[in-house]
Scaffold this motif. Structure first.
Motif, PDB file in Angstrom:
ATOM      1  N   GLY A 150       0.830  -1.113  -0.038  1.00  0.00           N
ATOM      2  CA  GLY A 150       0.098   0.107   0.055  1.00  0.00           C
ATOM      3  C   GLY A 150       0.935   1.035  -0.075  1.00  0.00           C
ATOM      4  O   GLY A 150       0.634   2.276  -0.889  1.00  0.00           O
ATOM      5  N   ALA A 151       1.740   1.258   0.972  1.00  0.00           N
ATOM      6  CA  ALA A 151       2.677   2.562   1.036  1.00  0.00           C
ATOM      7  C   ALA A 151       3.602   2.689  -0.502  1.00  0.00           C
ATOM      8  O   ALA A 151       3.703   3.750  -0.745  1.00  0.00           O
ATOM      9  N   MET A 152       4.057   1.530  -1.077  1.00  0.00           N
ATOM     10  CA  MET A 152       4.744   1.767  -2.287  1.00  0.00           C
ATOM     11  C   MET A 152       3.676   2.176  -3.482  1.00  0.00           C
ATOM     12  O   MET A 152       4.073   3.046  -4.463  1.00  0.00           O
ATOM     13  N   LEU A 153       2.403   1.514  -3.560  1.00  0.00           N
ATOM     14  CA  LEU A 153       1.526   2.028  -4.321  1.00  0.00           C
ATOM     15  C   LEU A 153       1.129   3.378  -4.235  1.00  0.00           C
ATOM     16  O   LEU A 153       1.201   4.187  -5.304  1.00  0.00           O
ATOM     17  N   ARG A 154       1.152   3.989  -2.998  1.00  0.00           N
ATOM     18  CA  ARG A 154       0.746   5.452  -2.924  1.00  0.00           C
ATOM     19  C   ARG A 154       2.029   6.395  -3.548  1.00  0.00           C
ATOM     20  O   ARG A 154       1.800   7.467  -3.925  1.00  0.00           O
ATOM     21  N   ASP A 155       3.039   5.864  -3.491  1.00  0.00           N
ATOM     22  CA  ASP A 155       4.277   6.596  -3.766  1.00  0.00           C
ATOM     23  C   ASP A 155       4.301   6.558  -5.410  1.00  0.00           C
ATOM     24  O   ASP A 155       4.380   7.459  -6.024  1.00  0.00           O
ATOM     25  N   CYS A 156       3.860   5.507  -5.934  1.00  0.00           N
ATOM     26  CA  CYS A 156       3.634   5.505  -7.281  1.00  0.00           C
ATOM     27  C   CYS A 156       2.562   6.378  -7.843  1.00  0.00           C
ATOM     28  O   CYS A 156       2.635   7.091  -8.969  1.00  0.00           O
ATOM     29  N   LEU A 157       1.466   6.488  -7.180  1.00  0.00           N
ATOM     30  CA  LEU A 157       0.363   7.313  -7.635  1.00  0.00           C
ATOM     31  C   LEU A 157       0.546   8.928  -7.389  1.00  0.00           C
ATOM     32  O   LEU A 157      -0.473   9.514  -7.727  1.00  0.00           O
ATOM     33  N   ARG A 158       1.862   9.067  -6.698  1.00  0.00           N
ATOM     34  CA  ARG A 158       1.957  10.727  -6.851  1.00  0.00           C
ATOM     35  C   ARG A 158       2.262  11.152  -8.132  1.00  0.00           C
ATOM     36  O   ARG A 158       1.901  12.394  -8.366  1.00  0.00           O
ATOM     37  N   ASP A 159       2.600  10.250  -8.996  1.00  0.00           N
ATOM     38  CA  ASP A 159       2.892  10.789 -10.493  1.00  0.00           C
ATOM     39  C   ASP A 159       1.433  10.766 -11.196  1.00  0.00           C
ATOM     40  O   ASP A 159       0.641   9.847 -11.268  1.00  0.00           O
ATOM     41  N   ASP A 160       1.344  11.940 -12.138  1.00  0.00           N
ATOM     42  CA  ASP A 160      -0.273  11.914 -12.790  1.00  0.00           C
ATOM     43  C   ASP A 160      -0.451  10.885 -13.698  1.00  0.00           C
ATOM     44  O   ASP A 160      -1.298  10.432 -13.907  1.00  0.00           O
ATOM     45  N   GLN A 161       0.743  10.643 -14.430  1.00  0.00           N
ATOM     46  CA  GLN A 161       0.548   9.641 -15.582  1.00  0.00           C
ATOM     47  C   GLN A 161       0.095   8.303 -14.864  1.00  0.00           C
ATOM     48  O   GLN A 161      -0.627   7.591 -15.524  1.00  0.00           O
ATOM     49  N   ILE A 162       1.003   7.861 -14.098  1.00  0.00           N
ATOM     50  CA  ILE A 162       0.714   6.681 -13.514  1.00  0.00           C
ATOM     51  C   ILE A 162      -0.818   6.588 -12.697  1.00  0.00           C
ATOM     52  O   ILE A 162      -1.569   5.683 -13.018  1.00  0.00           O
ATOM     53  N   ALA A 163      -1.117   7.572 -12.051  1.00  0.00           N
ATOM     54  CA  ALA A 163      -2.431   8.012 -11.607  1.00  0.00           C
ATOM     55  C   ALA A 163      -3.503   7.603 -12.426  1.00  0.00           C
ATOM     56  O   ALA A 163      -4.594   7.014 -12.341  1.00  0.00           O
ATOM     57  N   ARG A 164      -3.380   8.311 -13.764  1.00  0.00           N
ATOM     58  CA  ARG A 164      -4.316   8.185 -14.834  1.00  0.00           C
ATOM     59  C   ARG A 164      -4.463   6.813 -15.423  1.00  0.00           C
ATOM     60  O   ARG A 164      -5.346   6.419 -15.792  1.00  0.00           O
ATOM     61  N   LYS A 165      -3.394   6.224 -15.484  1.00  0.00           N
ATOM     62  CA  LYS A 165      -3.471   4.726 -16.029  1.00  0.00           C
ATOM     63  C   LYS A 165      -4.240   3.924 -14.982  1.00  0.00           C
ATOM     64  O   LYS A 165      -5.187   2.887 -15.464  1.00  0.00           O
ATOM     65  N   VAL A 166      -4.060   4.206 -13.814  1.00  0.00           N
ATOM     66  CA  VAL A 166      -4.899   3.409 -12.773  1.00  0.00           C
ATOM     67  C   VAL A 166      -6.357   3.662 -12.769  1.00  0.00           C
ATOM     68  O   VAL A 166      -7.234   3.002 -12.681  1.00  0.00           O
ATOM     69  N   LEU A 167      -6.712   5.152 -13.027  1.00  0.00           N
ATOM     70  CA  LEU A 167      -7.897   5.435 -13.133  1.00  0.00           C
ATOM     71  C   LEU A 167      -8.643   4.778 -14.311  1.00  0.00           C
ATOM     72  O   LEU A 167      -9.781   4.404 -14.258  1.00  0.00           O
ATOM     73  N   GLU A 168      -7.906   4.696 -15.186  1.00  0.00           N
ATOM     74  CA  GLU A 168      -8.560   4.296 -16.334  1.00  0.00           C
ATOM     75  C   GLU A 168      -8.569   2.530 -16.594  1.00  0.00           C
ATOM     76  O   GLU A 168      -8.978   2.169 -17.514  1.00  0.00           O
ATOM     77  N   GLY A 169      -7.863   1.994 -15.692  1.00  0.00           N
ATOM     78  CA  GLY A 169      -7.576   0.548 -15.710  1.00  0.00           C
ATOM     79  C   GLY A 169      -8.716  -0.144 -14.982  1.00  0.00           C
ATOM     80  O   GLY A 169      -9.529   0.440 -14.180  1.00  0.00           O
ATOM     81  N   PRO A 170      -8.537  -1.406 -14.767  1.00  0.00           N
ATOM     82  CA  PRO A 170      -9.355  -2.384 -13.895  1.00  0.00           C
ATOM     83  C   PRO A 170      -9.160  -2.048 -12.219  1.00  0.00           C
ATOM     84  O   PRO A 170     -10.151  -2.695 -11.539  1.00  0.00           O
ATOM     85  N   ILE A 171      -7.917  -1.674 -12.062  1.00  0.00           N
ATOM     86  CA  ILE A 171      -7.798  -1.516 -10.536  1.00  0.00           C
ATOM     87  C   ILE A 171      -8.705  -0.538  -9.756  1.00  0.00           C
ATOM     88  O   ILE A 171      -9.095  -0.622  -8.752  1.00  0.00           O
ATOM     89  N   PHE A 172      -9.012   0.473 -10.544  1.00  0.00           N
ATOM     90  CA  PHE A 172      -9.782   1.639  -9.733  1.00  0.00           C
ATOM     91  C   PHE A 172     -11.067   0.968  -9.238  1.00  0.00           C
ATOM     92  O   PHE A 172     -11.577   1.107  -8.060  1.00  0.00           O
ATOM     93  N   LEU A 173     -11.975   0.360 -10.191  1.00  0.00           N
ATOM     94  CA  LEU A 173     -13.222  -0.230  -9.389  1.00  0.00           C
ATOM     95  C   LEU A 173     -12.941  -1.326  -8.605  1.00  0.00           C
ATOM     96  O   LEU A 173     -13.828  -1.576  -7.519  1.00  0.00           O
ATOM     97  N   LYS A 174     -11.679  -2.037  -8.351  1.00  0.00           N
ATOM     98  CA  LYS A 174     -11.661  -3.106  -7.338  1.00  0.00           C
ATOM     99  C   LYS A 174     -11.317  -2.416  -6.109  1.00  0.00           C
ATOM    100  O   LYS A 174     -11.138  -3.248  -5.035  1.00  0.00           O
ATOM    101  N   PHE A 175     -10.853  -1.293  -6.161  1.00  0.00           N
ATOM    102  CA  PHE A 175     -10.612  -0.457  -4.749  1.00  0.00           C
ATOM    103  C   PHE A 175     -11.875  -0.706  -3.971  1.00  0.00           C
ATOM    104  O   PHE A 175     -11.779  -0.832  -2.643  1.00  0.00           O
ATOM    105  N   PHE A 176     -13.163  -0.832  -4.509  1.00  0.00           N
ATOM    106  CA  PHE A 176     -14.356  -0.695  -3.670  1.00  0.00           C
ATOM    107  C   PHE A 176     -14.470  -2.112  -2.806  1.00  0.00           C
ATOM    108  O   PHE A 176     -15.092  -2.119  -1.883  1.00  0.00           O
ATOM    109  N   GLU A 177     -13.707  -2.936  -3.291  1.00  0.00           N
ATOM    110  CA  GLU A 177     -13.589  -4.288  -2.667  1.00  0.00           C
ATOM    111  C   GLU A 177     -12.719  -4.436  -1.772  1.00  0.00           C
ATOM    112  O   GLU A 177     -12.984  -4.924  -0.560  1.00  0.00           O
TER     113      GLU A 177
END
Length: 280
Positions: A150-177
């Motif tokens: 979780g800590a490593m993922l948050r460090d990755c998500l600081r970057d705008d391009q990485i965040a956009r890829k996560v928003l547009e990919g399958p991970i985002f909706l899986k956060f709800f689980e």
């Protein structure tokens, strides 16, 4: 003599040497695990811990060794020219407890380092290896490494391009689980990561919500509302994005708007039954 004291008495290593030795140690983890040689495995873990310790010295320093931007940046570039970041993620679950914490700190620091205010080598490596955020997200399924991932993922998500890829990919909706799993620590950490993603990247989030908010699972609407609320309550910056987010919060859970009525049929033009010319 405690391991850390022994480490600090050794001559500090160069960034190139630290990265090379870490790669060798990570490669040895797989080989020694297959050999079932307990003594060899112990030595391999000691080697991993040793060079993770040297990496931390280069990145953070300590009471006796001052960290420099030059060394930290050099380590980040050396790591990003190799597969070190991927190796850390791949082998994280095999590491001992303290080494996991050190590995997560080293990974995060390398990803956060910037090159003259531009995207740094670590973040660029993650952009080029989009599987890494996915692997880190899957780490929430393994309690032993969930908080490290979780800590490593948050460090990755600081970057705008990485965040956009996560928003547009399958991970985002899986956060709800993940934010509603039975393990409270893991659920809380996943929610922190989810909220961090939304709060840090307002423009990308506003665009995503405009286009995809109706895809949110109905059972998870309260999670999205809770994560979005801080954005709606912020100051006057990002006015347009704020307006979109507030509108989206109000629409969450609302039925989709009715479909527009079909266009009225256009009556056929009257025919010229006489076949003559129009009157002048």
């Amino acid at each position: 003599m405690p391991f850390l004291d022994k480490l600090l008495k050794e001559k500090p290593k160069t960034p190139t040497e630290v990265v090379t030795k870490l790669l060798t140690a990570f490669d040895s983890l797989t080989a020694t695990r297959r050999s079932n040689d307990d003594r060899a495995m112990e030595k391999t873990h000691e080697s991993v811990a040793k060079y993770l310790g040297f990496a931390k010295l280069l990145l953070f320093g300590d009471d006796e060794h001052e960290a420099t931007k030059e060394n930290a940046t050099a380590l980040a570039f050396e790591a990003s020219r190799t597969e070190l970041l991927s190796m850390i993620v791949k082998h994280l679950a095999e590491l001992e407890f303290e080494s996991r914490k050190d590995a997560a700190q080293v990974f995060g620091a390398i990803v956060r380092i910037k090159d003259n205010e531009e995207r740094g080598p670590g973040a660029s490596y993650v952009v080029a290896h989009p599987e890494l955020p996915t692997l880190l997200f899957r780490g929430y399924d393994e309690p032993a490494i969930a908080l490290n991932c979780g800590a490593m993922l948050r460090d990755c998500l600081r970057d705008d391009q990485i965040a956009r890829k996560v928003l547009e990919g399958p991970i985002f909706l899986k956060f709800f689980e993940k934010v509603e799993v039975a393990n409270f620590e893991i659920a809380s950490d996943a929610f922190s990561t989810f909220k961090d993603l939304l709060v840090r990247h307002k423009q990308a989030v506003a665009q995503y919500l405009q286009e995809h908010y109706q895809e949110t699972p109905p059972s998870s609407l309260h999670v999205l509302r809770s994560a979005l609320r801080p954005l709606a309550e912020e100051d006057e910056q990002f006015k347009e994005e704020k307006a979109v987010i507030i509108k989206t919060i109000s629409m969450l859970g609302a039925p989709p708007p009715p479909a527009p009525p079909p266009p009225a049929a256009v009556p056929p033009a009257p025919s010229d039954s006489a076949g003559g010319n129009p009157a002048s």
